[in-house]
Write a protein that holds these residues in place. Structure first.
Motif, PDB file in Angstrom:
ATOM      1  N   ILE A 160       0.877  -1.313  -0.096  1.00 23.96           N
ATOM      2  CA  ILE A 160      -0.114   0.069   0.021  1.00 23.96           C
ATOM      3  C   ILE A 160       0.893   1.178  -0.029  1.00 23.96           C
ATOM      4  N   PHE A 161       1.804   1.164   0.813  1.00 22.78           N
ATOM      5  CA  PHE A 161       2.860   2.336   0.837  1.00 22.78           C
ATOM      6  C   PHE A 161       3.484   2.686  -0.349  1.00 22.78           C
ATOM      7  N   VAL A 162       4.102   1.840  -1.262  1.00 22.34           N
ATOM      8  CA  VAL A 162       4.538   1.677  -2.405  1.00 22.34           C
ATOM      9  C   VAL A 162       3.622   2.422  -3.580  1.00 22.34           C
ATOM     10  N   THR A 163       2.417   1.578  -3.465  1.00 19.22           N
ATOM     11  CA  THR A 163       1.152   2.156  -4.448  1.00 19.22           C
ATOM     12  C   THR A 163       1.025   3.661  -4.111  1.00 19.22           C
ATOM     13  N   ALA A 164       1.065   4.052  -2.971  1.00 21.78           N
ATOM     14  CA  ALA A 164       0.892   5.521  -2.787  1.00 21.78           C
ATOM     15  C   ALA A 164       1.989   6.313  -3.182  1.00 21.78           C
TER      16      ALA A 164
ATOM     17  N   LEU B 256       3.886   5.772  -5.725  1.00 19.54           N
ATOM     18  CA  LEU B 256       3.792   5.643  -7.307  1.00 19.54           C
ATOM     19  C   LEU B 256       2.649   6.480  -7.821  1.00 19.54           C
ATOM     20  N   THR B 257       1.538   6.772  -6.950  1.00 18.93           N
ATOM     21  CA  THR B 257       0.366   7.623  -7.200  1.00 18.93           C
ATOM     22  C   THR B 257       1.129   8.855  -7.226  1.00 18.93           C
ATOM     23  N   ILE B 258       1.849   9.440  -6.184  1.00 18.61           N
ATOM     24  CA  ILE B 258       2.409  10.786  -5.925  1.00 18.61           C
ATOM     25  C   ILE B 258       3.604  10.927  -7.150  1.00 18.61           C
ATOM     26  N   SER B 259       4.063  10.070  -7.395  1.00 18.22           N
ATOM     27  CA  SER B 259       5.244  10.287  -8.520  1.00 18.22           C
ATOM     28  C   SER B 259       4.355  10.485  -9.823  1.00 18.22           C
TER      29      SER B 259
END
Length: 296
Positions: free
Chosen positions: A175-179, A181-184
């Protein structure tokens, strides 16, 4: 009761480094080779393992030296021959290991069996794909045998705790990595619109690369904003990066503490109602009343 000979011991499981395999034969050359390859008690067995580690280390040095242009230009032929000699020795050793165990596929599918196979594949693949020869450094993983030779298996159990904590926190980390990637994607797209190609942001992908580097607070400096709004977005992203950089560490640390916590016994005390007790408790730690027998 008849004593079971050592050679007929049942195959045991265990961790990566303490697994044992039953011999295919109980006497003769096959059994002697089995003892030499899979046991470490006798002096000759330990000497063989230590010699094997030296050869593994030397093979990795050969691969590393062959990647250095100045050394390769002068010594490539000699290093190439040395690499093939070592690979042939490892291939023979791998084949003998399969030959001397009762269940070859069990060894081939084990962790160390796969590592042994990967140690010889890159050199053979280099006949078709020359660049794959450098992958032979993967045989450094064979050095893990030193855990068993030097009787350091207990440290492997500690490593297992770390791996277990990592696996238990995988969903939170995902979930943290997905967040991230979304911010990026969001900031990379904004910088592509705000800065444009004239400042190096010629695509959204380039903007995402910049966002990742900025959020990680690495800041290579190969791409930088040139407008006021771009600098404002950069400052915002740096603050976000500093704010969340400790999140995965906290997640992992919490799971590690949970993994190392002693197991508890969940049973309700008939006197005071307490349900949390030590795993080996027979009496309530609050009132002293006997707890139900866990075997019943």
């Amino acid at each position: 009761m008849t004593e079971v000979p050592h050679a007929q011991e049942k195959e045991a499981g265990g961790g990566f480094f303490d697994r044992t395999y039953a011999p295919a034969s109980e006497k003769g050359l096959r059994f002697r080779l089995y003892r030499l390859l899979f046991h470490h008690e006798a002096q000759d067995e330990r000497n063989f393992d230590l010699a094997l580690i030296v050869v593994i280390f030397a093979s990795v040095i050969v691969v590393m030296l062959d990647s250095e242009p100045s050394i390769k230009a002068r010594w490539h032929d000699q290093l190439y021959v040395a690499e093939w000699i070592i690979t042939i020795l490892f291939t023979v050793e791998y084949a003998v290991r399969l030959w001397v165990v009762r269940r070859p596929l069990r060894y081939a599918n084990s962790f160390l069996g796969v590592v042994d196979l990967l140690a010889i594949l890159p050199t053979f693949l280099s006949l078709l794909f020359p660049a794959s020869a450098s992958l032979a450094v993967i045989r450094i993983l064979r050095m893990l045998r030193i855990f068993r030779i030097l009787k350091l298996v207990k440290y492997a159990d500690d490593a297992g705790l770390l791996v277990q904590a990592l696996l238990r926190s995988r969903r939170k980390i995902l979930i943290f990595v997905t967040a991230l990637l979304t911010i990026s994607v969001i900031f990379g797209s904004l910088m592509y619109v705000v800065e444009g190609a004239e400042h190096g942001f010629d695509s959204i992908g380039t903007g995402m690369y910049w966002a990742v580097v900025t959020m990680a607070t690495v800041g290579y400096g190969d791409i930088s904003p040139g407008t006021g709004l771009g600098r404002f977005l950069t400052s915002t992203l740096i603050i976000i990066g500093y704010s969340i950089i400790v999140v995965p560490t906290g997640i992992y640390t919490a799971e590690l503490a949970r993994t190392m916590r002693p197991k508890r016994r969940v049973v309700r005390c008939g006197e005071c109602g307490l349900i949390d007790h030590e795993s080996d408790a027979w009496h309530c730690r609050r009132c002293g009343r006997s707890l139900p027998d866990p075997t019943e």
